[in-house]
Design a protein around this motif. Structure first.
Motif, PDB file in Angstrom:
ATOM      1  N   ALA A  18      13.522  47.753 -26.621  1.00  0.00           N
ATOM      2  CA  ALA A  18      13.594  47.090 -25.313  1.00  0.00           C
ATOM      3  C   ALA A  18      12.290  47.264 -24.541  1.00  0.00           C
ATOM      4  CB  ALA A  18      14.761  47.647 -24.502  1.00  0.00           C
ATOM      5  N   ALA A  19      11.716  48.460 -24.579  1.00  0.00           N
ATOM      6  CA  ALA A  19      10.465  48.697 -23.859  1.00  0.00           C
ATOM      7  C   ALA A  19       9.329  47.857 -24.434  1.00  0.00           C
ATOM      8  CB  ALA A  19      10.104  50.179 -23.918  1.00  0.00           C
ATOM      9  N   ILE A  20       9.266  47.758 -25.753  1.00  0.00           N
ATOM     10  CA  ILE A  20       8.229  46.921 -26.380  1.00  0.00           C
ATOM     11  C   ILE A  20       8.448  45.453 -26.021  1.00  0.00           C
ATOM     12  CG2 ILE A  20       7.362  46.096 -28.599  1.00  0.00           C
ATOM     13  CD1 ILE A  20       7.843  48.960 -29.650  1.00  0.00           C
ATOM     14  N   SER A  21       9.706  45.030 -26.011  1.00  0.00           N
ATOM     15  CA  SER A  21      10.019  43.645 -25.652  1.00  0.00           C
ATOM     16  C   SER A  21       9.590  43.338 -24.216  1.00  0.00           C
ATOM     17  CB  SER A  21      11.517  43.396 -25.824  1.00  0.00           C
ATOM     18  OG  SER A  21      11.883  42.150 -25.333  1.00  0.00           O
ATOM     19  N   ILE A  22       9.839  44.266 -23.319  1.00  0.00           N
ATOM     20  CA  ILE A  22       9.460  44.073 -21.914  1.00  0.00           C
ATOM     21  C   ILE A  22       7.935  44.023 -21.778  1.00  0.00           C
ATOM     22  CG2 ILE A  22       9.455  45.184 -19.637  1.00  0.00           C
ATOM     23  CD1 ILE A  22      12.312  46.191 -20.379  1.00  0.00           C
ATOM     24  N   LEU A  23       7.236  44.909 -22.468  1.00  0.00           N
ATOM     25  CA  LEU A  23       5.781  44.920 -22.413  1.00  0.00           C
ATOM     26  C   LEU A  23       5.182  43.627 -22.966  1.00  0.00           C
ATOM     27  CD1 LEU A  23       3.187  46.534 -21.841  1.00  0.00           C
ATOM     28  CD2 LEU A  23       3.341  47.385 -24.177  1.00  0.00           C
ATOM     29  N   VAL A  24       5.687  43.188 -24.113  1.00  0.00           N
ATOM     30  CA  VAL A  24       5.181  41.948 -24.717  1.00  0.00           C
ATOM     31  C   VAL A  24       5.507  40.749 -23.826  1.00  0.00           C
ATOM     32  CG1 VAL A  24       5.474  40.394 -26.691  1.00  0.00           C
ATOM     33  CG2 VAL A  24       5.213  42.839 -27.065  1.00  0.00           C
ATOM     34  N   ALA A  25       6.685  40.755 -23.200  1.00  0.00           N
ATOM     35  CA  ALA A  25       7.079  39.641 -22.336  1.00  0.00           C
ATOM     36  C   ALA A  25       6.162  39.511 -21.127  1.00  0.00           C
ATOM     37  CB  ALA A  25       8.522  39.804 -21.882  1.00  0.00           C
ATOM     38  N   THR A  26       5.761  40.639 -20.555  1.00  0.00           N
ATOM     39  CA  THR A  26       4.887  40.562 -19.389  1.00  0.00           C
ATOM     40  C   THR A  26       3.500  40.056 -19.758  1.00  0.00           C
ATOM     41  OG1 THR A  26       4.354  42.907 -19.617  1.00  0.00           O
ATOM     42  CG2 THR A  26       6.094  42.320 -18.065  1.00  0.00           C
ATOM     43  N   VAL A  27       3.004  40.441 -20.931  1.00  0.00           N
ATOM     44  CA  VAL A  27       1.701  39.945 -21.373  1.00  0.00           C
ATOM     45  C   VAL A  27       1.808  38.481 -21.796  1.00  0.00           C
ATOM     46  CG1 VAL A  27      -0.095  40.215 -23.125  1.00  0.00           C
ATOM     47  CG2 VAL A  27       0.898  42.232 -22.045  1.00  0.00           C
ATOM     48  N   LEU A  28       2.888  38.140 -22.473  1.00  0.00           N
ATOM     49  CA  LEU A  28       3.082  36.787 -22.986  1.00  0.00           C
ATOM     50  C   LEU A  28       3.320  35.763 -21.876  1.00  0.00           C
ATOM     51  CD1 LEU A  28       3.223  35.529 -25.815  1.00  0.00           C
ATOM     52  CD2 LEU A  28       5.692  35.799 -25.711  1.00  0.00           C
ATOM     53  N   PHE A  29       3.651  36.247 -20.680  1.00  0.00           N
ATOM     54  CA  PHE A  29       3.934  35.351 -19.554  1.00  0.00           C
ATOM     55  C   PHE A  29       2.755  34.410 -19.270  1.00  0.00           C
ATOM     56  CE2 PHE A  29       3.796  34.466 -14.966  1.00  0.00           C
ATOM     57  CZ  PHE A  29       4.968  33.744 -14.858  1.00  0.00           C
ATOM     58  N   MET A  30       1.557  34.883 -19.519  1.00  0.00           N
ATOM     59  CA  MET A  30       0.377  34.059 -19.243  1.00  0.00           C
ATOM     60  C   MET A  30       0.255  32.876 -20.204  1.00  0.00           C
ATOM     61  SD  MET A  30      -2.468  36.922 -18.329  1.00  0.00           S
ATOM     62  CE  MET A  30      -2.079  38.058 -19.640  1.00  0.00           C
ATOM     63  N   PHE A  31       0.836  33.012 -21.395  1.00  0.00           N
ATOM     64  CA  PHE A  31       0.648  31.989 -22.430  1.00  0.00           C
ATOM     65  C   PHE A  31       1.910  31.185 -22.732  1.00  0.00           C
ATOM     66  CE2 PHE A  31      -1.981  35.740 -23.389  1.00  0.00           C
ATOM     67  CZ  PHE A  31      -3.224  35.206 -23.081  1.00  0.00           C
ATOM     68  N   GLN A  32       3.045  31.840 -22.824  1.00  0.00           N
ATOM     69  CA  GLN A  32       4.312  31.192 -23.176  1.00  0.00           C
ATOM     70  C   GLN A  32       5.378  31.591 -22.152  1.00  0.00           C
ATOM     71  OE1 GLN A  32       5.424  29.189 -25.688  1.00  0.00           O
ATOM     72  NE2 GLN A  32       3.319  28.865 -26.381  1.00  0.00           N
ATOM     73  N   HIS A  33       5.501  30.809 -21.106  1.00  0.00           N
ATOM     74  CA  HIS A  33       6.412  31.179 -20.020  1.00  0.00           C
ATOM     75  C   HIS A  33       7.865  31.271 -20.488  1.00  0.00           C
ATOM     76  CE1 HIS A  33       8.182  31.397 -16.056  1.00  0.00           C
ATOM     77  NE2 HIS A  33       8.975  30.394 -16.390  1.00  0.00           N
ATOM     78  N   GLN A  34       8.357  30.258 -21.162  1.00  0.00           N
ATOM     79  CA  GLN A  34       9.770  30.225 -21.551  1.00  0.00           C
ATOM     80  C   GLN A  34      10.138  31.366 -22.495  1.00  0.00           C
ATOM     81  OE1 GLN A  34      11.052  28.260 -18.994  1.00  0.00           O
ATOM     82  NE2 GLN A  34      12.612  28.168 -20.568  1.00  0.00           N
ATOM     83  N   LEU A  35       9.304  31.638 -23.470  1.00  0.00           N
ATOM     84  CA  LEU A  35       9.583  32.713 -24.415  1.00  0.00           C
ATOM     85  C   LEU A  35       9.579  34.068 -23.717  1.00  0.00           C
ATOM     86  CD1 LEU A  35      10.087  33.579 -27.324  1.00  0.00           C
ATOM     87  CD2 LEU A  35       7.603  33.678 -27.634  1.00  0.00           C
ATOM     88  N   SER A  36       8.649  34.262 -22.788  1.00  0.00           N
ATOM     89  CA  SER A  36       8.566  35.547 -22.091  1.00  0.00           C
ATOM     90  C   SER A  36       9.796  35.810 -21.227  1.00  0.00           C
ATOM     91  CB  SER A  36       7.304  35.613 -21.247  1.00  0.00           C
ATOM     92  OG  SER A  36       7.340  34.665 -20.214  1.00  0.00           O
ATOM     93  N   VAL A  37      10.373  34.762 -20.668  1.00  0.00           N
ATOM     94  CA  VAL A  37      11.583  34.925 -19.848  1.00  0.00           C
ATOM     95  C   VAL A  37      12.717  35.500 -20.694  1.00  0.00           C
ATOM     96  CG1 VAL A  37      13.378  33.668 -18.617  1.00  0.00           C
ATOM     97  CG2 VAL A  37      10.991  33.114 -18.220  1.00  0.00           C
ATOM     98  N   TYR A  38      12.913  34.928 -21.865  1.00  0.00           N
ATOM     99  CA  TYR A  38      14.007  35.385 -22.715  1.00  0.00           C
ATOM    100  C   TYR A  38      13.746  36.772 -23.293  1.00  0.00           C
ATOM    101  CZ  TYR A  38      15.676  30.670 -22.172  1.00  0.00           C
ATOM    102  OH  TYR A  38      16.121  29.491 -21.631  1.00  0.00           O
ATOM    103  N   MET A  39      12.494  37.073 -23.579  1.00  0.00           N
ATOM    104  CA  MET A  39      12.168  38.414 -24.073  1.00  0.00           C
ATOM    105  C   MET A  39      12.396  39.467 -23.003  1.00  0.00           C
ATOM    106  SD  MET A  39       8.820  37.925 -26.455  1.00  0.00           S
ATOM    107  CE  MET A  39       8.750  39.652 -26.870  1.00  0.00           C
ATOM    108  N   LEU A  40      12.005  39.154 -21.767  1.00  0.00           N
ATOM    109  CA  LEU A  40      12.223  40.098 -20.666  1.00  0.00           C
ATOM    110  C   LEU A  40      13.714  40.274 -20.404  1.00  0.00           C
ATOM    111  CD1 LEU A  40      10.812  41.864 -18.528  1.00  0.00           C
ATOM    112  CD2 LEU A  40      10.976  39.928 -16.980  1.00  0.00           C
ATOM    113  N   GLY A  41      14.462  39.188 -20.431  1.00  0.00           N
ATOM    114  CA  GLY A  41      15.909  39.281 -20.230  1.00  0.00           C
ATOM    115  C   GLY A  41      16.589  40.091 -21.322  1.00  0.00           C
ATOM    116  N   ALA A  42      16.174  39.874 -22.571  1.00  0.00           N
ATOM    117  CA  ALA A  42      16.760  40.627 -23.683  1.00  0.00           C
ATOM    118  C   ALA A  42      16.406  42.111 -23.586  1.00  0.00           C
ATOM    119  CB  ALA A  42      16.283  40.059 -25.014  1.00  0.00           C
ATOM    120  N   GLY A  43      15.155  42.397 -23.232  1.00  0.00           N
ATOM    121  CA  GLY A  43      14.749  43.792 -23.074  1.00  0.00           C
ATOM    122  C   GLY A  43      15.505  44.477 -21.942  1.00  0.00           C
ATOM    123  N   GLY A  44      15.654  43.782 -20.828  1.00  0.00           N
ATOM    124  CA  GLY A  44      16.410  44.346 -19.705  1.00  0.00           C
ATOM    125  C   GLY A  44      17.876  44.551 -20.046  1.00  0.00           C
ATOM    126  N   ALA A  45      18.469  43.584 -20.755  1.00  0.00           N
ATOM    127  CA  ALA A  45      19.869  43.716 -21.154  1.00  0.00           C
ATOM    128  C   ALA A  45      20.065  44.880 -22.117  1.00  0.00           C
ATOM    129  CB  ALA A  45      20.358  42.413 -21.780  1.00  0.00           C
TER     130      ALA A  45
END
Length: 127
Positions: A18-45
């Motif tokens: 989950a921590a890796i998913s959250i970290l990757v989601a925050t970095v990925l936000f600059m390039f792939q908005h939609q994918l980062s949203v789901y990664m952050l949500g999955a990591g938080g869940a």
């Protein structure tokens, strides 16, 4: 009602993922908005799942309180995913607040565990 117990090693593995998913989601936000949203949500869940099923038996009151703070911070990270989804900039503040609370709670838990071990060692030496 019987409480479900999950192996702490599995919970630790889910926490790392989950921590890796959250970290990757925050970095990925600059390039792939939609994918980062789901990664952050999955990591938080996943973090919410781990915090809900953590075994608190035998913990001091301060450790239990820190576990509740960790649960609240996981909920904040999950809420940050929602704000990221609706494209509001508050997701950054929620994510940062959740991370700071997570860091604070982890220090409290480790300090209390250290105190408990020291007390047990002193009791064993006294016998």
């Amino acid at each position: 009602m019987k409480k479900i117990k999950i192996n702490p090693n599995i919970l630790g593995l889910i926490t790392v993922i989950a921590a890796i998913s959250i970290l990757v989601a925050t970095v990925l936000f600059m390039f792939q908005h939609q994918l980062s949203v789901y990664m952050l949500g999955a990591g938080g869940a996943c973090l919410v799942f781990v915090r809900l099923f953590r075994d608190t038996e035998g913990m001091t009151l301060r450790q239990k309180r820190a576990c509740r703070i960790e649960l609240f911070s996981a909920l904040m990270i999950t809420a940050a995913a929602w704000f990221m989804y609706v494209r509001q900039q508050e997701w950054l503040a929620l994510l940062l607040s959740g991370a700071v609370l997570q860091l604070y709670a982890s220090f409290i838990v480790s300090r209390e565990e250290k105190k408990l071990k020291e007390k047990e060692n002193q009791d064993n030496k006294a016998k």
